[in-house]
Design an enzyme around this catalytic site. Sequence first.
Site, PDB file in Angstrom:
ATOM      1  CG  ASN A 116      -0.386  -0.251   2.528  1.00  0.00           C
ATOM      2  OD1 ASN A 116       0.602  -0.972   2.650  1.00  0.00           O
ATOM      3  ND2 ASN A 116      -0.979   0.320   3.558  1.00  0.00           N
ATOM      4  CD  GLU A 125      -1.252   5.304   4.362  1.00  0.00           C
ATOM      5  OE1 GLU A 125      -1.874   4.353   4.876  1.00  0.00           O
ATOM      6  OE2 GLU A 125      -0.615   6.148   5.029  1.00  0.00           O
ATOM      7  CB  CYS A 138      -5.410  -1.088  -1.276  1.00  0.00           C
ATOM      8  SG  CYS A 138      -6.666  -0.130  -0.419  1.00  0.00           S
ATOM      9  CD  GLU A 187      -5.667  -5.801  -1.022  1.00  0.00           C
ATOM     10  OE1 GLU A 187      -6.493  -6.226  -0.199  1.00  0.00           O
ATOM     11  OE2 GLU A 187      -5.078  -4.703  -0.875  1.00  0.00           O
ATOM     12  CB  CYS A 218     -10.780  -2.163   1.581  1.00  0.00           C
ATOM     13  SG  CYS A 218     -10.206  -1.535  -0.024  1.00  0.00           S
ATOM     14  CB  CYS A 267      -9.163  -4.191  -2.757  1.00  0.00           C
ATOM     15  SG  CYS A 267      -7.814  -2.990  -2.613  1.00  0.00           S
TER      16      CYS A 267
END
Length: 261
Positions: free
Chosen positions: A166, A168, A178, A180, A211, A214
């Site tokens: 991930n 950010e 993310c 994935e 999430c 994803c």
Amino acid sequence: MPDRLRAHAQACAPRSHVPYSGRPVGVAALLADGRWVAAPRIENASFPLTISALQGALALAALTGETVVAVAASVPFGPTGLGEIEQAAGGAWALAAPDLAVRTDVDRPEPGEPVGLTVDLPPPPSVEGGAALALAAADRAVVPASAFPVGAAVEDDGGRLVVGANVEVAGDWTRGLCAERTALVGAVAAGLGPIRRVYVACSKAPGGTPCGGCRQVLAELAPGCAVVVWRGAEAPEVTTPEALLPGAFDGRALGRQGGIR
């Protein structure tokens, strides 16, 4: 430098997953060590989840830990492109051309070798080995806001594998990706075929699941694949995008559908 970086962006554009707009885009980011990484546009029927080529390239670049010094696109940057680059990559930037952004406070080398995206599973290949690789990939995470590193790996039918973590963007949560999705961007950029397995691992939440965003992306890009979730001391949990998101909107109502091919 500009023409070579542009060529890498142009070469990546045809790998775009654009079943809705039909408009492929590629972006290439040059690193301070001369390596470069490129990413294509990846569309999703849930439109806010579409991963722009710029977002994907900056995320893949962030995983290297190197400074981004130039970014080229196969089409002119949009009105917010320069701001997105400055926010994600830091430093002072300017548009040298409509399709080329350069960092003005550092030297820019000539593009050399690409960042290697594919990795090999230690022999013998196994579900546990893939999960362990995803866990190790979490060490690459860029998580200034959450301090919650997640790793992922995507494996295709040919056994090729790409890892991700991930990423950010400080100050703007919405511009991150993310693990994935970062791994899927790398998989598409590397030209992987149909996805066989997606591995997910997080040392802070063993057994955590993808999430909602994803899950939608997996349902469209990797339908029917095995989603392997690391569970710490327990055996990995294996599920599917369809089990994670029953009744996912897949684009058929729009006349388009399909995963990575």
